[in-house]
Design an enzyme around this catalytic site. Sequence first.
Site, PDB file in Angstrom:
ATOM      1  N   GLU A   1      10.318   0.978  10.589  1.00  0.00           N
ATOM      2  CA  GLU A   1      11.302   2.060  10.533  1.00  0.00           C
ATOM      3  C   GLU A   1      10.547   3.329  10.863  1.00  0.00           C
ATOM      4  O   GLU A   1       9.680   3.747  10.104  1.00  0.00           O
ATOM      5  CB  GLU A   1      11.939   2.080   9.140  1.00  0.00           C
ATOM      6  CG  GLU A   1      13.306   2.712   9.156  1.00  0.00           C
ATOM      7  CD  GLU A   1      13.246   4.096   8.607  1.00  0.00           C
ATOM      8  OE1 GLU A   1      12.987   5.011   9.422  1.00  0.00           O
ATOM      9  OE2 GLU A   1      13.445   4.266   7.402  1.00  0.00           O
TER      10      GLU A   1
ATOM     11  N   GLU B   1      10.408  15.408  15.622  1.00  0.00           N
ATOM     12  CA  GLU B   1      10.797  15.245  14.225  1.00  0.00           C
ATOM     13  C   GLU B   1       9.948  16.172  13.366  1.00  0.00           C
ATOM     14  O   GLU B   1       8.758  15.962  13.194  1.00  0.00           O
ATOM     15  CB  GLU B   1      10.608  13.787  13.805  1.00  0.00           C
ATOM     16  CG  GLU B   1      11.262  13.498  12.485  1.00  0.00           C
ATOM     17  CD  GLU B   1      11.340  12.014  12.186  1.00  0.00           C
ATOM     18  OE1 GLU B   1      10.972  11.200  13.050  1.00  0.00           O
ATOM     19  OE2 GLU B   1      11.765  11.682  11.074  1.00  0.00           O
TER      20      GLU B   1
ATOM     21  N   LYS C   1       0.840  -1.203   0.000  1.00  0.00           N
ATOM     22  CA  LYS C   1       0.000   0.000   0.000  1.00  0.00           C
ATOM     23  C   LYS C   1       0.867   1.241   0.000  1.00  0.00           C
ATOM     24  O   LYS C   1       1.561   1.514   0.974  1.00  0.00           O
ATOM     25  CB  LYS C   1      -0.922   0.037   1.226  1.00  0.00           C
ATOM     26  CG  LYS C   1      -1.977   1.142   1.083  1.00  0.00           C
ATOM     27  CD  LYS C   1      -2.659   1.515   2.378  1.00  0.00           C
ATOM     28  CE  LYS C   1      -2.027   2.693   3.075  1.00  0.00           C
ATOM     29  NZ  LYS C   1      -2.017   3.961   2.315  1.00  0.00           N
TER      30      LYS C   1
ATOM     31  N   CYS D   1      13.776  10.281   7.366  1.00  0.00           N
ATOM     32  CA  CYS D   1      13.770   9.820   8.761  1.00  0.00           C
ATOM     33  C   CYS D   1      15.120  10.053   9.417  1.00  0.00           C
ATOM     34  O   CYS D   1      15.211  10.203  10.633  1.00  0.00           O
ATOM     35  CB  CYS D   1      13.409   8.343   8.825  1.00  0.00           C
ATOM     36  SG  CYS D   1      11.773   8.024   8.159  1.00  0.00           S
TER      37      CYS D   1
END
Lengths: 124, 501
Positions: free
Chosen positions: B257, B397, B183, B296
């Site tokens: 992750e 983040e 997906k 990331c």
Amino acid sequence: MVKRLDATEKALEMIQLLSEQHGDLMFYQAGGCCEGTQPQCFEKGGFFPRMNDVCIGTINGYEFWVDRDLFEYWQYSHFTLDVLDGFGPGGFSLETPYNKTFKIHYRLFTEEELKNLEPVKRME
Amino acid sequence: MPNAIKRPSFKDKYDNYINGKWTAPSKGKYFDVISPIDGKVFTQAAHSTKEDIELAVNAAHDAFKSWKNVSATERSILLNKIADRIEENLEYIASVETVDNGKAVRETLNADIPLAIDHFRYFAGVIRAEEGSATELDKDTLSLIINEPLGVVAQIIPWNFPILMAVWKLAPALAAGNCVVLKPAESTPVSIMVLMELIGDILPAGVVNIINGFGAELGRPLVTNPKVSKAAFTGSTATGRLVMQYATENIIPVTLELGGKSPNVFFNSVMDEDDEYLDKAIEGAVLFCLNQGEICTCPSRLLIQEDIYDAFIKRVIERVQAIKVGNPLDPTVMMGAQASQIQKDKIASYLKLGKEEGAEVLTGGDINHLGGDLENGYYIQPTLFKGHNKMRIFQEEIFGPVLAVTTFKTVEEAIEIANDTMYGLGAGVWTRDAHELYRVPRAIQAGRVWVNQYHSYPAGAPFGGYKQSGVGRENHKMMLAHYRQTKNMLISYNKQKLGFF
């Protein structure tokens, strides 16, 4: 007592629509990539908060939980839950198929407010 | 813009790719796909439902019956063919990725797509040289270890590198002999479909199936489907934990992750000479702008030794101010658009927050208005904030071109600040000192520590997180183990009974 959490009219309308569709709801906010630090809306009980995670308040009776590590940084901010048009960050939050995304507007508490905040509930 | 790459044309809408066929979503619904370049709708993607997940998982499950018997040699040949096909269409795919995601075509041409090609070749290579094992445990007992594929794996892909992150998951899964239901992210659903238009015929029907739609509607039915044997996800901590939670239903393994707040540490010896190494180090500090900061491992915390701070940051600011922002399809443009309006809004609120927290804006600090056709695109000024590690902009983040800068006095303090985060994905260490070069990377709790470089992702170097940054190591043959079962045949060549009964 000063509340830590409020919601805009638009957010309340979205919550109403989602609760008609899914029943009772909950919110959870943590960190990470992509949709990290965005509030995520799930069916009540659909997500397991961590031990010692923090419930900073409720909206329409639905609990708003935040990650215990990030609460160390978020405890000085007032949260206003809003909803924006569009989607983007991803995740499994229930509003995205409606082309909407929940968002928090932050405001740093004043020194006065910090002395008189509502107590929080911890996950035990 | 005389040298701009031609903007590719798209179909009006993209169906799902199931069992080797383009398949309309069961409920017939589609959603608009917007290009971050100009904020305009350029096509539509399938708004799938759990019925479509069922179709795709069943197709994958059926295909597995024969795919699991395809030899490593044949699988390797097919993966190499996929790599060749992508290479033949590199510029086209790169331009599609740029329109879908908004990133500069300079990066898709030179990083995203070449890395994707090499990733298929790497896994095509390693499976040819792999062996199981045979151990004689005693003179009559032989233990055979044979690797077997898991079956159908579910893969949920982020929007920051739509094709490359899909390939990081697809290549090892296919190499190990699995079938896939994948997906894409809802904000970048199209480039993977275009990729399947180009490579779909190489694989047997049902081996790879792509379903577009929303995580809220598809995540749970996909991960909890009883025919799914493993889930892989890249994205936020909360969603990663939810994937893990769903995986408990059928006790399936997950790899995750989940992000970082990576420190990029510069010791004073970097300024001992004004040479090509220093030039590289300055660029290393500016790499927070790669992919508009939507990585990331974005080196989003810059730690500079105090005695070189003034001289070093001056050079960094000059380099940041020289970044060319503009139409992402112009190959001279260095930084493109953020991937969505919502993402742009999120970054903008962190810009506001940083100022409210009392961080000093060294450069940038605002939305970037590019005017003309790009005025409604999603552009942010590359921004440097000076502050301290307890500020929210140092801990959360941001996933944008926003750098939080601070200083340290000693090696110990550098390590303490570097590790003062809930994440442990990436880190950078820059020094000319041989002892620091080894000691500091070992002391930093992160899965990948770049030493005198940053942001390289060659196949063959394992990539994954410590702490809350996830589970598993992509980009290396050890990822094969995350897509396989171990079959142990324990064989007795002794004719004598045990004597118990």
